[in-house]
Structure formats: C-alpha cells, structure tokens
Design a protein around this motif. Structure first.
Motif, short mmCIF file in Angstrom:
data_model
loop_
_atom_site.label_atom_id
_atom_site.label_comp_id
_atom_site.label_asym_id
_atom_site.label_seq_id
_atom_site.Cartn_x
_atom_site.Cartn_y
_atom_site.Cartn_z
N VAL A 37 2.90 26.14 -99.99
CA VAL A 37 1.53 26.52 -99.64
C VAL A 37 0.56 25.89 -100.63
O VAL A 37 -0.47 25.31 -100.25
CB VAL A 37 1.36 28.05 -99.61
CG1 VAL A 37 -0.10 28.43 -99.46
CG2 VAL A 37 2.18 28.64 -98.47
N THR A 53 0.12 22.24 -99.96
CA THR A 53 -0.75 22.01 -98.81
C THR A 53 -2.21 22.12 -99.23
O THR A 53 -3.05 21.30 -98.87
CB THR A 53 -0.48 23.03 -97.69
OG1 THR A 53 0.92 23.13 -97.50
CG2 THR A 53 -1.17 22.63 -96.41
N PHE A 54 -2.47 23.17 -100.02
CA PHE A 54 -3.85 23.39 -100.44
C PHE A 54 -4.36 22.23 -101.28
O PHE A 54 -5.41 21.67 -101.00
CB PHE A 54 -3.96 24.70 -101.22
CG PHE A 54 -5.33 24.91 -101.80
CD1 PHE A 54 -6.38 25.32 -100.98
CD2 PHE A 54 -5.59 24.68 -103.13
CE1 PHE A 54 -7.65 25.49 -101.49
CE2 PHE A 54 -6.86 24.85 -103.66
CZ PHE A 54 -7.89 25.26 -102.83
N GLU A 114 -4.89 19.15 -99.09
CA GLU A 114 -6.08 19.23 -98.24
C GLU A 114 -7.35 19.10 -99.07
O GLU A 114 -8.31 18.45 -98.68
CB GLU A 114 -6.11 20.57 -97.48
CG GLU A 114 -5.01 20.70 -96.45
CD GLU A 114 -5.24 19.79 -95.27
OE1 GLU A 114 -6.41 19.65 -94.85
OE2 GLU A 114 -4.26 19.19 -94.78
N TYR A 115 -7.34 19.75 -100.23
CA TYR A 115 -8.53 19.78 -101.07
C TYR A 115 -8.84 18.37 -101.60
O TYR A 115 -9.97 17.91 -101.51
CB TYR A 115 -8.29 20.73 -102.24
CG TYR A 115 -9.55 21.10 -102.96
CD1 TYR A 115 -10.37 22.11 -102.48
CD2 TYR A 115 -9.92 20.44 -104.13
CE1 TYR A 115 -11.53 22.46 -103.13
CE2 TYR A 115 -11.09 20.78 -104.79
CZ TYR A 115 -11.88 21.78 -104.29
OH TYR A 115 -13.04 22.12 -104.94
#
Lengths: 629, 584
Positions: free
Chosen positions: A93, A96-97, A100-101
């Motif tokens: 997780v 992913t963050f 994406e960021y």
C-alpha cells in the motif's frame, strides 16, 4: 504573402523506439531520481502482489490443512503468517502511495517543462515556420499532442513497466511451482496475444479511419456553417443534408467497427484466460491426483491463481498498445517542433542611446531621443553610426521557397523621413518587400542597408526595435487596452501611452469603453471593430516611436468615416519618419515621396505621383481605372 | 430533460441499446459462475481425487467460457453500434435542424461552436453512452451478483465485503467531490493558456516586430506555473484513491483468510469455498472502481450533452405559411411602415418606419454609413428575417405568403460576406441552378465579368476552388458569387456591397451588362462607393435605420446634404486602390 503551407502534419513515425527513448530521457533529465524510485515502487508493488498469491498456498497447505480435525488447533503459525502478510501488504500500500504521489510531480512537471520548452522554442522560430504551418496544426501540438503525452507518461509507461515486471515475476513463480503447467499457460498466452494482435490491428485501422472520417466531417461542417447564410439564400439545404448524411454514415461505419473490435478485446482475453485456467486445472488436477510431478493441492491452487493473474498484465499491454502508438506519434510531432532550427541571427551590431554634441556621439544610458548603431567589431575599435532611418535595397532577389523566386532585382532607397509607397495587385510582392526589411525572411542575393550598414550585420532584435509595424491583420493580446498599447515599449509611462493614443486618434473611442484604458480585451479584441483594432495597433507603434515605419494600410472592411479617422492617425504617425507603406488608398499614394509600382516581383514603374501620371503607364491606368482586364 | 431529448434520437438503434445490457449481463453471469465451478472443481474434484469430476466440471467451464465469449461478442457489437448510432443520429439531427435555422438563429451560434458540437461533443456523448450501456450495466450487476454469490457461500464472511463496499463508496464520493472542485478550476485555466498560445501563433509578427519574445516567454512561464500548481492540487486530491483501493483489497483478503481459516478448521467452510470468496473480492471492489470511473466520465460529458441539446432544441423562427404561394408575379417591391429589430427586447429598432415602392425592372442603389441598416433593409425582401411591424410585399404580395424556396429562388441575394465552397468552379456556379449547362454558366460569368479570369485558370471551369475560396482573389470571388446568383434567373437581384474588391472599370462593365442583358430584373445595389450607384434609376440614402432620401443622383445632390457630403469626399481623390485592376 506566405509561402505555401505544408499539407497537414500527418506523417508516420519513422523510429518509434527512438522517440520513446527521447521522451524517457526527457523525463529522466529532470526527474531521474524520482523516476527510479517509481520504478523501485513498481517492483515492490509487483512483489507484494506475488507474495499475496503465494500466501494463499501456505495458507491452505501449511496453516489450514494441518489443523483439520485437530481437537485444539494451534493457530500460531497462521497468526505468524498473517502478521507477515500484514507487513508485506502494508509495504504494498505504501509503495502504491509513494508511486502515485511521485507520478503527479513527474507527470505535471514534465508537462510543464515540455510546454515551456515548446513555447520558448516556438517564439524563437523564424516567421517562415508560422507561414508554412497552419495555426490549427501548431495549436494541436499544445493541446492534443501534449495530452496524449500526459497519458503516455502518467499511465502507459508505468502500466507497461508494471506489466513487464508482473509477467516476469509471475513467470518465475510459476516455473518454480510446475514447469509443465507453465508451458501450457504460455501456450495459451501465445494464443491470447495472437488474437489480441489481430483484433487490435483491425481496431486500430478503423480508429484511423474514424479520425479521417471526423476530419472530413469537420471540414464539411466548418465550410457549410461558415457559408450557412449562402446555403439559405440558395435554398441548398436539402443537398447539404444529403451530403452530410453520407459523411456521417462513413463516420458511423468506422466508429462502430473500431469500437466493436476494441470492445471485443476484453471478452476474448477473459474467456481465453478462462480456457487456459480450465486446461491448467484439468492437467494440474491429473498431476496432483496422480502425484507425478510433486504438485500439491495448495500448489495447484496457487498456480491457478498465478494463471489468473498472468492474463491480467498481458491484457493490459494489449490494451495500452493503441494509446502508446498514438502518444508516440504525438511525441514525435512535439520533438520535431523542438528540433526545428531557430531563427539565426548572425548580427553583431547593437542599438544604443547616444548624446549628440555637434557631430560627436557619446554612448549614454538616459533617454536623449538619439540612437546610434554600435559596431564593436569595426576596425579601430567600436564605431558609432547615428540612427537616421536611411534604407537602401540593392539588387535584391528573394523567394520563399527555392523553386519560386518572388522578387527580382529590387533597387530602391529611402532617405530619412521619406515616404515610399508600394502599389500593385495581390501577389505582386508588396508585403514580401516589407518582410525583408525587418529580416522576417533573409534575402537570396543583393543587399539591404540601413544607415549604410548591411542589415544582416545588425542584431535582429535591435534591427526590429528600430522598425515600427502596423499590419492589416491586427493582433491584440489578452490584457487591458493600456497593456496592449504599452506593448510597443514596456517602460512607457501612462502619460506616454495616453499621448500615443491621442496621436493615433484612438483616445476618443478608448475613453468610451466600459473601463476606459483599463478595459480588458480578449480573443484578439473581439469586442472592438476592425477600425478600432487598427487604431490600437497604430498607438502601439506610436509608443514605440521608431524612426522607420512599415504600414500595411487596411481599408477594405472599414467604413468611410472610421477610415478617415484611421487615416489621420496613420498620417500623424508617419510625420518625420521613414515610412514604407503598402498603399490601398489614392490619397496615401499621392503625397508619397516615391511610388513603386510592382508587378510579378519587379518594380515596373517608380516616381512621384505627378511623374507617374505623366508617364501614362500602369500607374496611370490603375489610378484612372482605365484598365479593364 | 436532456436525457429525454437525447433518448428520442436513438431511432433504429433502440434495439441495440436494449440488447447490449442483456448480453453484458450474460457475460457477467458467466464470469460469476466460473468461480463457483472452480470451487466444486477443487472441492469435489481435486480434493477427493475425482478425475471424472474434474474433467466434467472443466468441460462445463469451457462451455461457459464459450457462452461468455459469445455474449461478449454480441455485447461488444451491439454496444458499439448503439453508441456510434446515437452519435450519428444526433449529428444528423443537429445538422438537419441547423438547415432549418433562420438567419437570426444562425446569428446565435458561432461557426466554431457548431463545429465543436457536431464533432467533439457528439463524440463525447458517444463515449459516455457506450460507457453507460456497457460499464454501467456491467459493473453494478457484477457487484450485485458477486455479492449475492458471496452471501450464498457464506453470509458471515460476505458481510466483510459489504462493509468494505460501503466504506469505499463513502471514500470515493468524498474524493470525487473534492477533486472535481479543483478540476473545474483547472480546465478554464488550461483553456486560457491555450488561448494565449493561439494569440502568439497568430500574432507572431507583432511579437517579433517589438522584440517581445522574452516578454511573452516570461508571461507564458507564469501561466504554465499556475496550471502546474492547480493540476498538482487536483491530482493530489485523488492520489489516495489507488492506495486506499489496494488497502481495501488487502484488508478483505486478510480478514477473509483469517476468519475463513477458522471456519474451515471448525468445518463450517471448505477450502474451495474460501478460494471462491477470495476471487469475488476482486470482482466486487474492481466493479466499484469502475462505477466511480464511469460516473466521472458521464459527469464530464454532461456539458457536451447540454450543448448538443441547445442546437436540437433551437426552433427556427421562420416558417412556411399553410398554403404557400408558389409563383412570383413580378419583381416589384413594396415596404409599408416596416419596423424591425433583431431582438424583441431592443429599445431602438434597427429599421424605422420604412415606406418604399420599387417597380419591377428598376435599378436601385442604396448608400449610407456603417450601421445605417442597409443590409437589414434588403434582408427583409427575401425574408431572411421577418419584419417586426408592417409589411414587405414582393410582386404585390406579402413575403410571408410565399413558399420560402420560391421566394428565395426568385430573389437572389449576393451577400456581403459571401462564400465559395470547395469543388470546381462549375460546381459552385451550379448552386444557382443545378441543371445549368456549361453555356448557361459561361453566359452568367460573362455578365459578371468573371469569364476572362476563369478561362485563364489552369483547368478553366473545372478548376478546383479550395475551401473558403482561398485560391481566388477577393475581386474574383465577388464576381463568381454574382455569376452564381445570376444563374438562378431571379426576378430580383440584390448585391450587398458585392463589388467592393472589383476595380471601378470592371464594376462599370458589370453594371452595363446588367442594364442591357437583364433589363427586366429588379436590381438593388448596396455600395460604399457612390460611383457604383450613381447611374441607378433611383438611390436610397439611409441613415441610422431610416430612409432619408430616395431619388435620382442629380436630385439627391441638390436636396440631400449627407449624400452630397459623401459624394464630395469620395470624388476628391480618396478613392480605393485595393485590388486595382490586376487581380488576374
């Protein structure tokens, strides 16, 4: 007159890999570190997913099956396994963050840089580029092509990388579990890829056709809508409907087929995936039941899960193919803009402020109203030549393209303060001459001298600063009226702006605008009349206060009264300046110091009004309207 | 309202629109049944080593997959056809409606906006409808079916999904709401940036003349920084969506595994069932994301739908009378107390109390300054606009009694802003008369003094005219337009400033040709140059919407001060040098 335009910008990309590499390099140049982290995050993410799938194997085999039928089942190992998974999933997780960021900054940052670079580069391109390429085509690079690039950077590339890693890692895991089943899966993947390629190819073909059909429909609609009033006047509605219907039908046909095939990709991939699953289940079942290859029940379950997750990235790649191809075509156009050679200067002479004491010129920094050309490279140290506005053409030949000469052997001179008028029919070369004075285009042969200096030795910026221009096609910029006038000289005071407006006869109408000089203009001053726009561009030239002026008179769309006002403004502006004017009005021509009559790129007659009338040549015919062909 | 208008244009694609969701549902059913089959395959087949069962279930699965493929095929086909069909019908309906527009309707919409509506907007609606037919039936149905299946397997475990779905929905709603605020801010700024690029592209000569490249680059960089900041903000608002989605999936897997393991151990669940439950996890949460994505897409296209409906709902404000007159007696014109405004709400009328009587075959000139309503006056004659008050009669009959086509075919107007269309010279001329022979066309061109330059063109009458008539000069274009109007063999011919780019001599030649060759046609000529109208039988002088003089040139010079002023200013050497004599 602009040179012939290139026909559209549709060309096939010769080297897609190179284009993609250049884009990646571009991203890497500014966001290399960020992009590496994103790569790492993608790998971490894929790894976590795989671990998740493997978890199910251990879950059933090690944590559940051993507990079956026990009185006091020990959930210890299960808890241990679960905690492991919580950590791994947590990392997943987080990755992913982070991915994406970071991608937000990478994508938006790259887009900003590419836009800035494009614009900066575009501003430095020679006028020829703008004459050659349609405005719509240039604009489309900033909108459509940058947009496809956004998709490429933010979606396609990460998804592609993700898919590749997922495929590799899944493949490795599958091999570890069972070779035979892996081969079966790979066989099915080949079938899936083959089918996808076929379908995607067909769909892509029809998407291209769809774009063509839209283009045709667009052109037809634009033409018809522009002439809609003519359509009405000629009762041509039914015919127009019929023609439109045909184009519309074509668009439907290709759009339907393109979308149908694109839709088909999903079910074909999914159902072939299911068949692959069934095959593996049956073969794996046989293997597990017979125990030939040491495949366990949990192993089979895991393998089947892998089988399912394997078809996912394959599907993704096939889905992304179309948009990648489109994005590469767009990127290619953008790169070609960036590769377009910029305007060459080659000049070295500066324009400086001077104080004039008798014949002596001294360089100063304050405003004196006097200017001089400063030649640093002159023999014997920097030489100063006073800026007077003396322009001379000697045997000038020119053409926009090699194959077609437009001007032949042009000889002319303008003494400071003189007014030179150009008369002749459309295409005779009037505008072309003015394009050469400010070096929008460079001449082929001969020379143009400004105060005795060859203009190719003067820095372009400095040369243009000394030339004012009022064109028939006025260009205003979004901003206030005041800002638009000040465009001529950015440090002009409010008083100077006002003065210029008064000189140009523009003050009267500006004061009547809703917010006077602070009225905001948009869309090239759409709220103003053609005459008013013209007055503003005269005021803009007035505030720049250049010694030499180039005027392209515009009268065709102005009524007589406004025309009178514009004319007066122009006359005021011309006083005391060397002026080249493309004349459309008899009165302008009459008081010119010299009139050049152009035909087919040659000066065929020259002289004052009286002289030319006496000569009774072409000018006489034009003036008296005695010629009828 | 918008939906109703759009739906009414489905037409022959209604069937496809109904079939698509049905097949989509079929596809989903298959997709959902397969995990069930997988469960029994593992439980009753692999677990007990029942090869027979494995093969039987496997074949059943394969059959299901083929059924799924068939359903998918049909769904793909009908969905694409329905969406593309709707767009096609919308475009056609828009275009056909635009053809019924009156001049005042046309004035309302700009050409680029109509082009956008017919192309981009129609495409957006197509994409959205495609999405609705496929995703919007598929995803919710998939969600429900997967949920039901999960509940059938084990209600207690399935309730975990229910909680996840509710929590995710709440989260997505907040994200979409927050992000849309930023995106709504971002798009107009983006348009502004593009406008400024457009300004630079078209005004590049001015930029370069004033050496403002650096200034413009500076301005642009500031603007693009602004865009960058807004988009970063907007994207940050949605950045949590993928990790949260991942977290939800992972949490579900862990919770289900944990609880499932216990239940298996206590014999309340089988391993196969656990596997199936875990498969549904992805189905449920992925369909939720699909729904969210579809909602965003549909919201974005609703603006397009609205713009399309504006064109569809626009009603022409001119209509044919019930029993139209199909014959025009002669070319006489009469204005009786005519008042006219473009907008009903305008305080000042554009035309004020006009009373005129023009005999058939007369040549009439109209002069007056910009805004004196010359064009508005002649627009009344071919009923391009309807009068607000009073009556305009042509051939002794109110223009509103004629069939519109009859009237307009007999009253030929050469508009001020005239257009040629892409096609050959002949194609363009035949707009006037479809069945005109080459000889007819040549005769009309001779009258309009267009024959000479046409014959000099590379392919003569078969030369292609480019879009907008770019490859002919202003004067040539005007002459072609006059020839085109002549081919209609009208009883009244109106030239609205149609010889402004033609040199004086040619202008005179055209006027002479009119006088000698078509003496019976009533000719009305609007001109800036007095020389173009001074030989007319009578001249109308207009000022601010009123007729302030209607007489011969000589009489007007004596009696009409404005006319005299204009005449004097034009004869004292401030004429027009434009396009002088040499546009060929």
């Amino acid at each position: 007159m602009p040179a012939p335009r290139s026909f559209g910008m549709k060309t096939t990309v010769k080297n897609p890999v190179k284009v993609l590499a250049r884009i990646l390099k571009y991203v890497g140049k500014y966001y290399g570190f960020g992009f590496l982290i994103v790569l790492a995050m993608i790998i971490v993410g894929v790894y976590c997913n795989i671990r998740g799938t493997l978890f199910l194997q251990t879950l059933i085999d090690d944590n559940i099956i051993p507990l079956l039928g026990q009185e006091n089942p020990d959930f210890g190992p299960l808890i241990h396994n679960m905690i492991n998974m919580i950590v791994i999933y947590g990392i997943g997780v987080a990755s992913t963050f982070v991915r994406e960021y970071l991608m937000i900054y990478i994508t938006q940052g790259t887009l900003k840089r590419i836009r800035d670079d494009m614009f900066q580069h575009m501003e430095k391109l020679p006028i020829g580029y703008f004459d050659r390429n349609a405005r719509g085509d240039i604009m489309s690079m900033y909108t459509n092509d940058v947009d496809t690039l956004r998709q490429l950077i933010s979606q396609s590339i990460p998804m592609l990388i993700n898919a590749v890693f997922a495929i590799v890692m899944t493949l490795v895991s599958m091999f570890v579990l069972d070779i035979w089943l892996t081969l079966v899966t790979l066989g099915m993947v080949a079938v899936v890829l083959f089918a996808s390629k076929k379908i995607a190819g067909g769909s892509g073909k029809y998407f291209v056709k769809q774009q063509e059909a839209i283009g045709k429909l667009d052109a037809y609609v634009e033409e018809t809508m522009t002439g809609q009033k003519v359509v009405k006047v000629f009762c041509h509605e039914e015919k127009a409907k019929q023609e439109f219907k045909e184009l519309n039908e074509h668009l439907y046909e290709s759009s339907y087929k393109a979308n149908f095939l694109a839709n088909l990709m999903g079910p074909v991939n999914a159902e072939l995936g299911h068949l692959s699953y069934v095959l593996c289940a049956i073969i794996g079942g046989i293997l597990a039941v017979t125990g030939v290859s040491g495949l366990t029940l949990g192993g089979l379950a895991s393998f089947l899960a892998f089988n399912k997750s394997f078809s996912m990235p394959v599907f993704q790649i096939s889905l992304q193919m179309n948009s990648i191809v489109m994005a590469i075509a767009g990127a290619d156009r953008i790169l070609r803009l960036l590769d377009e050679p910029v305007e060459e200067d080659g000049g070295h002479i500066d324009l400086i402020r001077v104080r004039k004491d008798g014949d002596r010129l001294t360089e100063v920094s304050e405003r004196t109203g006097h200017w001089a050309w400063k030649n640093e490279k002159a023999a014997g140290g920097a030489a100063l030549t006073e800026l007077k506005g003396d322009v001379k053409f000697e045997d000038v030949d020119f053409g926009y393209i090699k194959e077609k000469q437009v001007l032949y052997d042009i000889n002319l001179f303008a003494k400071p303060g003189q007014k030179i008028a150009f008369v002749g029919s459309t295409g005779a070369g009037k505008t072309t001459i003015t394009n050469l004075i400010n070096r929008f285009y460079d001449i082929w042969d001969g020379s143009i001298k400004y105060d005795g200096i060859n203009i190719s030795d003067i820095k372009k910026g400095e040369l243009r600063r000394s030339l004012g221009m009022v064109l028939q096609e006025t260009s205003l910029f979004t901003g206030t009226v005041r800002e638009n006038i000040r465009y001529g000289r950015l440090n002009a005071t409010d008083e100077e702006v006002l003065e210029a407006a008064k000189l140009a006869n523009a003050d009267y109408f500006i004061r009547r605008l809703p917010d006077g000089y602070d009225t905001v203009l948009t869309g090239n001053g759409a709220s103003l009349s053609q005459g008013q726009r013209q007055l503003l561009s005269i005021a803009r030239a007035a505030v720049a206060n250049p010694p030499v002026l180039i005027l392209d008179e515009a009268t065709s769309s102005i009524d007589t009264r406004t025309e009178h006002i514009v004319q007066e403004g122009m006359d005021n502006l011309m006083k005391g300046r060397t002026t080249f004017v493309i004349a459309h009005r008899l009165s302008t021509v009459r008081n010119a110091d010299c009139i050049m009559v152009l035909e087919g790129g040659h000066i065929i007659e020259r002289g004052t009004h009286e002289e030319l009338m006496e000569y009774k040549g072409k000018y006489y015919q034009l003036y008296t309207g005695g010629k009828t062909e | 309202m918008i939906l109703k208008t759009l739906a009414s244009h489905l037409g022959e694609y209604k069937r496809d629109s109904i079939l698509t969701p049905i097949f989509m549902i079929g596809e989903v059913v298959v997709e959902m049944a397969i995990p069930m089959l997988i469960a029994t395959l593992i439980d009753d087949g692999v677990n007990v080593g029942d090869m027979h069962h494995i093969v039987k279930t496997g074949i059943l699965m394969a059959v299901m997959a083929l059924i799924g493929l068939a359903a998918g095929f049909c769904g793909a086909k009908f969905g694409a056809s329905a969406a593309a069909g709707l767009a096609k019908n919308l475009r056609e309906a828009m275009f056909n409606n635009i053809q019924t527009f009156s001049f005042s309707n046309i004035d309302k919409f700009s050409t680029p906006s109509l082009v956008t509506r017919l192309t981009t907007d129609a495409m957006n609606v197509q994409t959205a409808y495609h999405m609705i037919l496929r995703m919007f039936t598929r995803a919710p149905f998939q969600l429900i079916v997967a949920m039901v299946m999960a509940f059938m397997i084990n209600a207690r475990l399935a309730s975990v999904y229910l909680i996840a779905v509710i929590a995710l929905s709440l989260f997505m709603t907040i994200v979409i709401k927050r992000a849309s605020v930023y995106f709504m801010q971002a798009f107009p700024k983006y348009d502004e940036l593009n406008e400024s690029i457009q300004e630079n592209v078209s005004g590049i000569r001015v930029v370069k003349t004033y050496v403002r490249e650096e200034h413009e680059i500076g301005k642009f960089n500031t603007a693009s920084k602004l865009i960058y900041d807004i988009f970063i903000k907007a994207e940050k608002a949605v950045v949590m969506a993928p990790p949260v989605m991942n977290a939800a999936v992972y949490t579900c897997i862990l919770v289900i595994s944990w609880l499932g393991a216990h239940m298996i151990v206590y014999d309340e669940l089988t391993t196969g069932e656990l596997m199936s439950l875990l498969t549904y996890c992805m189905n449920i949460l992925a369909s939720l994301m699909m729904i969210a994505g579809a909602i965003v897409m549909i919201t974005m296209s609703s603006a397009s739908a609205k713009r399309i409906c504006e064109v569809l709902d626009e009603k022409s404000d001119l209509s044919n009378p019930d029993k139209p007159v199909l014959e025009l007696k002669d070319g006489s014109i009469e204005f009786e107390n005519v008042m006219f405004s473009y907008h009903k709400t305008s305080e000042e009328p554009v035309l004020r109390n006009i009373n005129l009587k023009i005999d058939s075959g007369e040549t009439i000139g109209i002069v007056g300054g910009t805004g004196s309503a010359k064009t508005s006056l002649i627009n009344m004659i071919s009923r391009l606009y309807d009068v607000s008050e009073g009556v305009v009669k042509v051939g002794g009959l109110d223009v509103r009694k004629y069939d519109l086509d009859t009237l307009r075919n007999n009253v030929a107007v050469v508009l001020q802003k005239n257009e040629l269309f892409s096609g050959t010279v002949l194609d363009n001329l035949r707009w006037g008369d479809e069945n005109a022979t080459l000889e007819d066309c040549k005769r009309a061109c001779r009258l309009a003094c267009a024959d000479e330059f046409i014959e000099k063109m590379p392919d003569g009458y078969d030369t292609r005219i480019e879009q907008g008539g770019k490859n002919v000069s202003g004067g040539q274009k005007q002459r072609l337009c006059i020839a085109r109007a002549l081919l209609k063999h009208p009883k009244i011919l109106i030239l609205d400033d149609s010889t402004s780019a033609v040199d004086t001599a040619t202008d005179a030649k055209i006027r002479n040709a009119f006088k000698n060759e078509i003496p019976d046609v009533t000719k009305i000529i609007i001109a800036q140059r007095i020389s173009s109208v001074m030989h007319a039988d009578r001249i109308i002088v207009m000022n601010e919407g009123s007729v302030i003089g209607f007489d011969t040139h000589e009489k007007l010079l004596e009696t009409n001060e404005i006319y005299r002023e204009v005449y004097e200013s034009q004869t004292s050497g401030s004429g027009d040098f434009d396009e002088v004599g040499g546009d060929d």
